[in-house]
Design a protein around this motif. Structure first.
Motif, PDB file in Angstrom:
ATOM      1  N   GLU A  92     -50.390 -17.045  67.267  1.00 21.57           N
ATOM      2  CA  GLU A  92     -49.792 -17.918  68.256  1.00 21.57           C
ATOM      3  C   GLU A  92     -50.560 -17.828  69.561  1.00 21.57           C
ATOM      4  O   GLU A  92     -51.037 -16.771  69.936  1.00 21.57           O
ATOM      5  CB  GLU A  92     -48.324 -17.554  68.490  1.00 21.57           C
ATOM      6  CG  GLU A  92     -47.453 -17.786  67.287  1.00 21.57           C
ATOM      7  CD  GLU A  92     -46.008 -17.429  67.554  1.00 21.57           C
ATOM      8  OE1 GLU A  92     -45.737 -16.748  68.542  1.00 21.57           O
ATOM      9  OE2 GLU A  92     -45.165 -17.841  66.765  1.00 21.57           O
ATOM     10  N   ALA A  93     -50.689 -18.923  70.226  1.00 21.47           N
ATOM     11  CA  ALA A  93     -51.343 -18.948  71.534  1.00 21.47           C
ATOM     12  C   ALA A  93     -50.271 -19.106  72.606  1.00 21.47           C
ATOM     13  O   ALA A  93     -49.170 -19.547  72.335  1.00 21.47           O
ATOM     14  CB  ALA A  93     -52.325 -20.107  71.597  1.00 21.47           C
ATOM     15  N   HIS A 127     -49.020 -20.852  76.064  1.00 22.36           N
ATOM     16  CA  HIS A 127     -49.185 -22.080  76.837  1.00 22.36           C
ATOM     17  C   HIS A 127     -48.442 -21.906  78.148  1.00 22.36           C
ATOM     18  O   HIS A 127     -47.254 -21.608  78.159  1.00 22.36           O
ATOM     19  CB  HIS A 127     -48.628 -23.273  76.044  1.00 22.36           C
ATOM     20  CG  HIS A 127     -48.693 -24.558  76.797  1.00 22.36           C
ATOM     21  ND1 HIS A 127     -49.879 -25.178  77.081  1.00 22.36           N
ATOM     22  CD2 HIS A 127     -47.715 -25.318  77.337  1.00 22.36           C
ATOM     23  CE1 HIS A 127     -49.624 -26.283  77.757  1.00 22.36           C
ATOM     24  NE2 HIS A 127     -48.326 -26.384  77.929  1.00 22.36           N
ATOM     25  N   CYS A 147     -47.070 -21.157  71.932  1.00 19.97           N
ATOM     26  CA  CYS A 147     -47.419 -22.474  71.392  1.00 19.97           C
ATOM     27  C   CYS A 147     -48.057 -22.274  70.025  1.00 19.97           C
ATOM     28  O   CYS A 147     -49.054 -21.572  69.903  1.00 19.97           O
ATOM     29  CB  CYS A 147     -48.370 -23.187  72.342  1.00 19.97           C
ATOM     30  SG  CYS A 147     -48.876 -24.792  71.762  1.00 19.97           S
ATOM     31  N   ARG A 148     -47.475 -22.870  69.007  1.00 15.09           N
ATOM     32  CA  ARG A 148     -48.027 -22.741  67.663  1.00 15.09           C
ATOM     33  C   ARG A 148     -49.266 -23.618  67.517  1.00 15.09           C
ATOM     34  O   ARG A 148     -49.340 -24.696  68.108  1.00 15.09           O
ATOM     35  CB  ARG A 148     -46.980 -23.146  66.642  1.00 15.09           C
ATOM     36  CG  ARG A 148     -45.798 -22.189  66.637  1.00 15.09           C
ATOM     37  CD  ARG A 148     -44.776 -22.708  65.732  1.00 15.09           C
ATOM     38  NE  ARG A 148     -44.307 -23.973  66.317  1.00 15.09           N
ATOM     39  CZ  ARG A 148     -43.138 -24.517  66.102  1.00 15.09           C
ATOM     40  NH1 ARG A 148     -42.305 -23.936  65.301  1.00 15.09           N
ATOM     41  NH2 ARG A 148     -42.784 -25.651  66.661  1.00 15.09           N
ATOM     42  N   PRO A 149     -50.245 -23.186  66.721  1.00 15.40           N
ATOM     43  CA  PRO A 149     -51.467 -23.986  66.533  1.00 15.40           C
ATOM     44  C   PRO A 149     -51.186 -25.384  65.995  1.00 15.40           C
ATOM     45  O   PRO A 149     -51.843 -26.343  66.373  1.00 15.40           O
ATOM     46  CB  PRO A 149     -52.273 -23.165  65.533  1.00 15.40           C
ATOM     47  CG  PRO A 149     -51.769 -21.773  65.669  1.00 15.40           C
ATOM     48  CD  PRO A 149     -50.322 -21.897  66.054  1.00 15.40           C
ATOM     49  N   ARG A 150     -50.211 -25.524  65.121  1.00 14.49           N
ATOM     50  CA  ARG A 150     -49.890 -26.839  64.571  1.00 14.49           C
ATOM     51  C   ARG A 150     -49.374 -27.780  65.665  1.00 14.49           C
ATOM     52  O   ARG A 150     -49.720 -28.955  65.708  1.00 14.49           O
ATOM     53  CB  ARG A 150     -48.850 -26.699  63.462  1.00 14.49           C
ATOM     54  CG  ARG A 150     -48.573 -27.967  62.745  1.00 14.49           C
ATOM     55  CD  ARG A 150     -47.655 -27.735  61.588  1.00 14.49           C
ATOM     56  NE  ARG A 150     -47.387 -28.989  60.915  1.00 14.49           N
ATOM     57  CZ  ARG A 150     -46.551 -29.125  59.939  1.00 14.49           C
ATOM     58  NH1 ARG A 150     -45.893 -28.085  59.481  1.00 14.49           N
ATOM     59  NH2 ARG A 150     -46.353 -30.288  59.385  1.00 14.49           N
ATOM     60  N   ARG A 200     -50.189 -27.579  68.764  1.00  9.19           N
ATOM     61  CA  ARG A 200     -51.343 -27.898  69.596  1.00  9.19           C
ATOM     62  C   ARG A 200     -52.122 -29.080  69.012  1.00  9.19           C
ATOM     63  O   ARG A 200     -52.595 -29.943  69.742  1.00  9.19           O
ATOM     64  CB  ARG A 200     -52.248 -26.685  69.696  1.00  9.19           C
ATOM     65  CG  ARG A 200     -52.790 -26.481  71.075  1.00  9.19           C
ATOM     66  CD  ARG A 200     -53.590 -25.224  71.235  1.00  9.19           C
ATOM     67  NE  ARG A 200     -53.011 -24.107  70.518  1.00  9.19           N
ATOM     68  CZ  ARG A 200     -53.718 -23.142  69.961  1.00  9.19           C
ATOM     69  NH1 ARG A 200     -55.005 -23.145  70.049  1.00  9.19           N
ATOM     70  NH2 ARG A 200     -53.138 -22.162  69.321  1.00  9.19           N
ATOM     71  N   LYS A 201     -52.263 -29.138  67.688  1.00 13.41           N
ATOM     72  CA  LYS A 201     -52.967 -30.246  67.044  1.00 13.41           C
ATOM     73  C   LYS A 201     -52.233 -31.558  67.270  1.00 13.41           C
ATOM     74  O   LYS A 201     -52.847 -32.581  67.558  1.00 13.41           O
ATOM     75  CB  LYS A 201     -53.118 -29.991  65.549  1.00 13.41           C
ATOM     76  CG  LYS A 201     -54.115 -28.922  65.215  1.00 13.41           C
ATOM     77  CD  LYS A 201     -54.202 -28.723  63.724  1.00 13.41           C
ATOM     78  CE  LYS A 201     -55.127 -27.578  63.378  1.00 13.41           C
ATOM     79  NZ  LYS A 201     -55.186 -27.340  61.938  1.00 13.41           N
ATOM     80  N   ARG A 223     -50.149 -32.241  69.708  1.00 13.70           N
ATOM     81  CA  ARG A 223     -50.227 -32.565  71.124  1.00 13.70           C
ATOM     82  C   ARG A 223     -51.576 -33.199  71.449  1.00 13.70           C
ATOM     83  O   ARG A 223     -51.659 -34.149  72.215  1.00 13.70           O
ATOM     84  CB  ARG A 223     -50.039 -31.299  71.961  1.00 13.70           C
ATOM     85  CG  ARG A 223     -50.023 -31.578  73.442  1.00 13.70           C
ATOM     86  CD  ARG A 223     -49.759 -30.318  74.236  1.00 13.70           C
ATOM     87  NE  ARG A 223     -48.428 -29.837  73.964  1.00 13.70           N
ATOM     88  CZ  ARG A 223     -48.106 -28.553  73.918  1.00 13.70           C
ATOM     89  NH1 ARG A 223     -49.006 -27.638  74.153  1.00 13.70           N
ATOM     90  NH2 ARG A 223     -46.874 -28.176  73.666  1.00 13.70           N
ATOM     91  N   TRP A 224     -52.665 -32.729  70.813  1.00 16.55           N
ATOM     92  CA  TRP A 224     -53.992 -33.283  71.049  1.00 16.55           C
ATOM     93  C   TRP A 224     -54.060 -34.729  70.573  1.00 16.55           C
ATOM     94  O   TRP A 224     -54.634 -35.579  71.247  1.00 16.55           O
ATOM     95  CB  TRP A 224     -55.043 -32.437  70.329  1.00 16.55           C
ATOM     96  CG  TRP A 224     -56.418 -32.950  70.509  1.00 16.55           C
ATOM     97  CD1 TRP A 224     -57.213 -32.799  71.608  1.00 16.55           C
ATOM     98  CD2 TRP A 224     -57.166 -33.740  69.589  1.00 16.55           C
ATOM     99  NE1 TRP A 224     -58.416 -33.423  71.422  1.00 16.55           N
ATOM    100  CE2 TRP A 224     -58.412 -34.022  70.175  1.00 16.55           C
ATOM    101  CE3 TRP A 224     -56.916 -34.229  68.317  1.00 16.55           C
ATOM    102  CZ2 TRP A 224     -59.388 -34.761  69.546  1.00 16.55           C
ATOM    103  CZ3 TRP A 224     -57.886 -34.969  67.686  1.00 16.55           C
ATOM    104  CH2 TRP A 224     -59.104 -35.222  68.303  1.00 16.55           C
ATOM    105  N   GLU A 239     -52.150 -36.882  73.131  1.00 14.78           N
ATOM    106  CA  GLU A 239     -52.893 -37.025  74.386  1.00 14.78           C
ATOM    107  C   GLU A 239     -54.107 -37.934  74.215  1.00 14.78           C
ATOM    108  O   GLU A 239     -54.451 -38.697  75.107  1.00 14.78           O
ATOM    109  CB  GLU A 239     -53.316 -35.657  74.899  1.00 14.78           C
ATOM    110  CG  GLU A 239     -52.148 -34.848  75.432  1.00 14.78           C
ATOM    111  CD  GLU A 239     -52.541 -33.454  75.852  1.00 14.78           C
ATOM    112  OE1 GLU A 239     -53.731 -33.092  75.726  1.00 14.78           O
ATOM    113  OE2 GLU A 239     -51.658 -32.720  76.297  1.00 14.78           O
TER     114      GLU A 239
END
Length: 73
Positions: free
Chosen positions: A2-3, A5, A14-17, A19-20, A22-23, A26
């Motif tokens: 987990e990262a 945020h 913030c879970r990596p999934r 984050r994907k 959200r990218w 955006e």
């Protein structure tokens, strides 16, 4: 894994999934931001704004399809 945020109030995990996803969102907003009429909402009626949004999405898809076809040829 987990990262972290940083938000305004406190850091949250913030879970990596997430984050994907959200990218992707955006990036879509960045593409839509190219259309000046959508940046500032000139239309007073919501249905006209929705129509402009759908038209912009269609133009974006068409551009990406044409770009993909040019690469393949």
């Amino acid at each position: 894994m987990e990262a972290w945020h940083q938000t305004r109030d406190r850091p949250t995990r913030c879970r990596p999934r997430l984050r994907k996803v959200r990218w992707v969102v955006e990036r879509a907003f960045a593409w839509l931001h190219q259309f000046k009429r959508l940046r500032t909402r000139y239309e007073r009626r919501a249905d006209l704004h929705q129509g402009m949004l759908e038209l912009a999405c269609g133009i974006i898809c068409l551009r990406r399809l044409l770009k993909a076809l040019d690469v393949q040829q």
